[in-house]
Motif scaffolding. Structure first.
Motif, PDB file in Angstrom:
ATOM      1  N   ARG A  53       0.789  -1.236  -0.092  1.00  0.00           N
ATOM      2  CA  ARG A  53      -0.157   0.052   0.090  1.00  0.00           C
ATOM      3  C   ARG A  53       0.800   1.373  -0.047  1.00  0.00           C
ATOM      4  O   ARG A  53       1.861   1.115   0.513  1.00  0.00           O
ATOM      5  CB  ARG A  53      -0.960   0.145   1.259  1.00  0.00           C
ATOM      6  N   MET A  54       0.166   2.466  -0.463  1.00  0.00           N
ATOM      7  CA  MET A  54       0.928   3.641  -0.456  1.00  0.00           C
ATOM      8  C   MET A  54       0.998   4.176   1.102  1.00  0.00           C
ATOM      9  O   MET A  54       0.129   4.213   1.737  1.00  0.00           O
ATOM     10  CB  MET A  54       0.290   4.901  -1.228  1.00  0.00           C
ATOM     11  N   ALA A  55       2.235   4.812   1.237  1.00  0.00           N
ATOM     12  CA  ALA A  55       2.536   5.282   2.585  1.00  0.00           C
ATOM     13  C   ALA A  55       2.570   6.862   2.596  1.00  0.00           C
ATOM     14  O   ALA A  55       2.196   7.421   3.488  1.00  0.00           O
ATOM     15  CB  ALA A  55       3.540   4.516   3.427  1.00  0.00           C
ATOM     16  N   ASP A  56       3.215   7.184   1.479  1.00  0.00           N
ATOM     17  CA  ASP A  56       3.312   8.661   1.340  1.00  0.00           C
ATOM     18  C   ASP A  56       3.777   8.954  -0.147  1.00  0.00           C
ATOM     19  O   ASP A  56       4.105   8.035  -1.002  1.00  0.00           O
ATOM     20  CB  ASP A  56       4.768   9.008   2.069  1.00  0.00           C
ATOM     21  N   LEU A  57       3.100  10.054  -0.572  1.00  0.00           N
ATOM     22  CA  LEU A  57       3.457  10.342  -1.907  1.00  0.00           C
ATOM     23  C   LEU A  57       3.518  11.854  -2.246  1.00  0.00           C
ATOM     24  O   LEU A  57       2.873  12.635  -1.559  1.00  0.00           O
ATOM     25  CB  LEU A  57       1.846  10.197  -2.872  1.00  0.00           C
ATOM     26  N   GLU A  58       4.501  12.328  -3.072  1.00  0.00           N
ATOM     27  CA  GLU A  58       5.134  13.705  -3.369  1.00  0.00           C
ATOM     28  C   GLU A  58       4.931  13.686  -4.786  1.00  0.00           C
ATOM     29  O   GLU A  58       5.454  13.001  -5.588  1.00  0.00           O
ATOM     30  CB  GLU A  58       6.465  13.822  -2.832  1.00  0.00           C
ATOM     31  N   GLN A  59       4.648  14.867  -5.299  1.00  0.00           N
ATOM     32  CA  GLN A  59       4.286  15.242  -6.829  1.00  0.00           C
ATOM     33  C   GLN A  59       4.473  16.694  -6.848  1.00  0.00           C
ATOM     34  O   GLN A  59       3.938  17.394  -6.285  1.00  0.00           O
ATOM     35  CB  GLN A  59       3.182  14.605  -7.375  1.00  0.00           C
ATOM     36  N   ARG A  60       5.697  17.008  -7.500  1.00  0.00           N
ATOM     37  CA  ARG A  60       5.908  18.454  -7.708  1.00  0.00           C
ATOM     38  C   ARG A  60       6.269  18.911  -8.874  1.00  0.00           C
ATOM     39  O   ARG A  60       7.041  18.139 -10.000  1.00  0.00           O
ATOM     40  CB  ARG A  60       7.094  19.046  -6.711  1.00  0.00           C
ATOM     41  N   GLY A  61       5.958  20.252  -9.521  1.00  0.00           N
ATOM     42  CA  GLY A  61       6.516  20.473 -10.968  1.00  0.00           C
ATOM     43  C   GLY A  61       6.099  19.716 -11.868  1.00  0.00           C
ATOM     44  O   GLY A  61       4.869  19.487 -12.318  1.00  0.00           O
ATOM     45  N   CYS A  62       6.991  19.248 -12.727  1.00  0.00           N
ATOM     46  CA  CYS A  62       6.595  18.422 -14.003  1.00  0.00           C
ATOM     47  C   CYS A  62       6.508  17.163 -13.703  1.00  0.00           C
ATOM     48  O   CYS A  62       6.250  16.415 -14.823  1.00  0.00           O
ATOM     49  CB  CYS A  62       7.551  18.873 -15.057  1.00  0.00           C
ATOM     50  N   CYS A  63       6.554  16.573 -12.592  1.00  0.00           N
ATOM     51  CA  CYS A  63       6.676  15.333 -12.145  1.00  0.00           C
ATOM     52  C   CYS A  63       5.413  14.689 -11.798  1.00  0.00           C
ATOM     53  O   CYS A  63       4.368  15.394 -11.036  1.00  0.00           O
ATOM     54  CB  CYS A  63       7.432  14.765 -11.362  1.00  0.00           C
ATOM     55  N   ARG A  64       4.743  13.672 -12.242  1.00  0.00           N
ATOM     56  CA  ARG A  64       3.431  13.262 -11.691  1.00  0.00           C
ATOM     57  C   ARG A  64       3.685  11.444 -11.527  1.00  0.00           C
ATOM     58  O   ARG A  64       4.436  10.962 -12.332  1.00  0.00           O
ATOM     59  CB  ARG A  64       2.351  13.207 -12.692  1.00  0.00           C
ATOM     60  N   LEU A  65       2.946  10.872 -10.729  1.00  0.00           N
ATOM     61  CA  LEU A  65       2.844   9.485 -10.662  1.00  0.00           C
ATOM     62  C   LEU A  65       1.394   8.878 -10.964  1.00  0.00           C
ATOM     63  O   LEU A  65       0.416   9.395 -10.122  1.00  0.00           O
ATOM     64  CB  LEU A  65       3.603   8.924  -9.136  1.00  0.00           C
ATOM     65  N   LEU A  66       1.321   8.043 -11.958  1.00  0.00           N
ATOM     66  CA  LEU A  66       0.081   7.205 -12.112  1.00  0.00           C
ATOM     67  C   LEU A  66       0.256   6.013 -11.391  1.00  0.00           C
ATOM     68  O   LEU A  66       1.214   5.165 -11.350  1.00  0.00           O
ATOM     69  CB  LEU A  66      -0.303   7.264 -13.460  1.00  0.00           C
ATOM     70  N   PHE A  67      -0.984   5.404 -11.104  1.00  0.00           N
ATOM     71  CA  PHE A  67      -1.034   3.855 -10.259  1.00  0.00           C
ATOM     72  C   PHE A  67      -2.178   3.066 -11.241  1.00  0.00           C
ATOM     73  O   PHE A  67      -3.179   3.179 -10.773  1.00  0.00           O
ATOM     74  CB  PHE A  67      -1.405   4.041  -9.008  1.00  0.00           C
ATOM     75  N   PRO A  68      -1.536   2.443 -12.146  1.00  0.00           N
ATOM     76  CA  PRO A  68      -2.596   1.621 -12.774  1.00  0.00           C
ATOM     77  C   PRO A  68      -3.119   0.313 -11.955  1.00  0.00           C
ATOM     78  O   PRO A  68      -2.346  -0.035 -10.972  1.00  0.00           O
ATOM     79  CB  PRO A  68      -1.685   0.893 -14.071  1.00  0.00           C
ATOM     80  N   ARG A  69      -4.302  -0.184 -12.232  1.00  0.00           N
ATOM     81  CA  ARG A  69      -4.835  -1.184 -11.543  1.00  0.00           C
ATOM     82  C   ARG A  69      -4.223  -2.240 -11.882  1.00  0.00           C
ATOM     83  O   ARG A  69      -4.226  -2.800 -13.136  1.00  0.00           O
ATOM     84  CB  ARG A  69      -6.414  -1.395 -11.702  1.00  0.00           C
ATOM     85  N   ILE A  70      -3.707  -3.285 -11.047  1.00  0.00           N
ATOM     86  CA  ILE A  70      -3.081  -4.557 -11.514  1.00  0.00           C
ATOM     87  C   ILE A  70      -3.560  -5.718 -10.580  1.00  0.00           C
ATOM     88  O   ILE A  70      -4.153  -5.594  -9.665  1.00  0.00           O
ATOM     89  CB  ILE A  70      -1.601  -4.299 -11.559  1.00  0.00           C
ATOM     90  N   THR A  71      -3.550  -6.827 -11.020  1.00  0.00           N
ATOM     91  CA  THR A  71      -3.767  -7.931 -10.312  1.00  0.00           C
ATOM     92  C   THR A  71      -2.484  -8.341  -9.247  1.00  0.00           C
ATOM     93  O   THR A  71      -1.321  -7.925  -9.900  1.00  0.00           O
ATOM     94  CB  THR A  71      -4.172  -9.057 -11.092  1.00  0.00           C
ATOM     95  N   GLY A  72      -2.902  -8.837  -8.392  1.00  0.00           N
ATOM     96  CA  GLY A  72      -1.577  -9.321  -7.503  1.00  0.00           C
ATOM     97  C   GLY A  72      -1.443  -8.479  -6.284  1.00  0.00           C
ATOM     98  O   GLY A  72      -2.250  -7.426  -6.199  1.00  0.00           O
ATOM     99  N   ALA A  73      -0.596  -8.782  -5.247  1.00  0.00           N
ATOM    100  CA  ALA A  73      -0.647  -7.946  -4.130  1.00  0.00           C
ATOM    101  C   ALA A  73       0.502  -6.812  -4.148  1.00  0.00           C
ATOM    102  O   ALA A  73       0.619  -5.891  -3.282  1.00  0.00           O
ATOM    103  CB  ALA A  73       0.036  -8.896  -2.929  1.00  0.00           C
ATOM    104  N   GLY A  74       1.179  -6.917  -5.366  1.00  0.00           N
ATOM    105  CA  GLY A  74       2.185  -5.703  -5.534  1.00  0.00           C
ATOM    106  C   GLY A  74       1.442  -4.508  -6.029  1.00  0.00           C
ATOM    107  O   GLY A  74       0.318  -4.249  -5.956  1.00  0.00           O
ATOM    108  N   MET A  75       2.329  -3.382  -6.168  1.00  0.00           N
ATOM    109  CA  MET A  75       1.818  -1.917  -6.615  1.00  0.00           C
ATOM    110  C   MET A  75       2.590  -1.765  -7.748  1.00  0.00           C
ATOM    111  O   MET A  75       3.961  -1.998  -7.760  1.00  0.00           O
ATOM    112  CB  MET A  75       2.147  -1.004  -5.385  1.00  0.00           C
ATOM    113  N   GLU A  76       2.090  -1.018  -8.844  1.00  0.00           N
ATOM    114  CA  GLU A  76       2.641  -0.362  -9.943  1.00  0.00           C
ATOM    115  C   GLU A  76       2.574   1.176 -10.074  1.00  0.00           C
ATOM    116  O   GLU A  76       1.530   1.641  -9.763  1.00  0.00           O
ATOM    117  CB  GLU A  76       2.238  -1.175 -11.264  1.00  0.00           C
ATOM    118  N   ALA A  77       3.803   1.859 -10.216  1.00  0.00           N
ATOM    119  CA  ALA A  77       3.563   3.074 -10.541  1.00  0.00           C
ATOM    120  C   ALA A  77       4.390   3.521 -11.948  1.00  0.00           C
ATOM    121  O   ALA A  77       5.254   2.921 -12.072  1.00  0.00           O
ATOM    122  CB  ALA A  77       4.354   3.974  -9.167  1.00  0.00           C
TER     123      ALA A  77
END
Length: 274
Positions: free
Chosen positions: A24-48
């Motif tokens: 799970r996500m614990a902390d997220l930071e996005q500034r300026g020209c940077c963004r993070l997207l989080f596709p939905r995936i199967t399984g227990a891991g996380m993808e960014a």
């Protein structure tokens, strides 16, 4: 008189933690020209997926990243598309990218972005640092495409310094640096001792408790025609592959043959799927 141009600044940060068997996500930071997207995936891991909303990097742009994987987590980081490094004026500073990663015990981090495309006259200084535990796993991919051969581009001036530094249990175990500076890059790449006319190169690194046991299977896979430009070696708990290809497409085909062996047959990153 040299005109002062606007430059992009960006920063992304992601910390993940284990919630039972899931990441799970614990902390997220996005500034300026940077963004993070989080596709939905199967399984227990996380993808960014990282996104540079400025549409590429020009000289003087700067991006900073921070990734923290808590104990027992499973994180895959990819990119939305290939990164483009555009032409710099002779007196401009380099584009700069700094990414720092920390991987806790029994955690897994995969860094699998699309390739970086270098335009004629581009300049880039990039450095990734990794601090990992002996029981953690780290999979790293960096693909570089020097010029757009399909557009008939002839590279002349280029300045690239690309560096990966990995510490395991506080000890430096890998320092990998690519330095490419030339006033006639196309001629340099044609030399047999450099790239033999190929314009796409890749480095793959797997550091994990079982990494060295995969060497025989990987070398068997490299005998397939699609992977002819690759070679592999293993030592000190690491498996390292380096490869050459005539272009970005051929390099991508080879990587799609190789990576499943290093990823236990997992599905490719969401943004890779066609």
């Amino acid at each position: 008189m040299t005109t002062t141009l606007q430059r992009a600044r960006g920063r992304f940060g992601l910390e993940v933690k284990a919630d039972g068997s899931r990441t799970r996500m614990a902390d997220l930071e996005q500034r300026g020209c940077c963004r993070l997207l989080f596709p939905r995936i199967t399984g227990a891991g996380m993808e960014a997926a990282t996104v540079n909303i400025s549409g590429g990097m020009a000289a003087g742009d700067r991006i900073e990243g921070r990734l923290i994987c808590g104990e027992g987590t499973d994180l895959l980081v990819t990119s939305q598309a290939a990164e483009r490094i555009y032409r710099a004026r002779p007196d401009d500073g380099s584009s700069e990218v700094e990414v720092a990663c920390r991987i806790a015990p029994d955690a897994r981090l995969e860094w699998l972005p699309h390739g970086t495309i270098f335009f004629d006259g581009s300049q880039l200084h990039r450095h990734m640092t990794v601090e990992m535990a002996p029981s953690s796993s780290f999979l790293f991919l960096e693909s570089r495409i020097f010029g757009r051969t399909g557009s008939g581009e002839h590279l002349t001036r280029l300045s690239v310094r690309d560096r990966l530094s990995v510490r395991r249990d506080g000890r430096l175990i890998l320092e990998d640096t690519l330095k490419l500076e030339s006033d006639d890059v196309t001629a340099l790449l044609k030399q047999a001792a450099v790239a033999g006319g190929n314009v796409a190169v890749a480095t793959v690194v797997l550091i994990a408790p079982d990494a060295m046991t995969l060497l025989d299977a990987v070398r068997a896979r490299l005998r397939e025609p699609e992977c002819a430009g690759f070679a592999a070696s293993a030592w000190n708990g690491m498996l390292v592959l380096r490869g050459l290809a005539a272009g970005g497409w051929a390099l991508d085909v080879a990587l799609r043959h190789i990576l499943p062996l290093l990823r236990e047959g997992r599905a490719p990153p969401s943004t890779w799927r066609s």
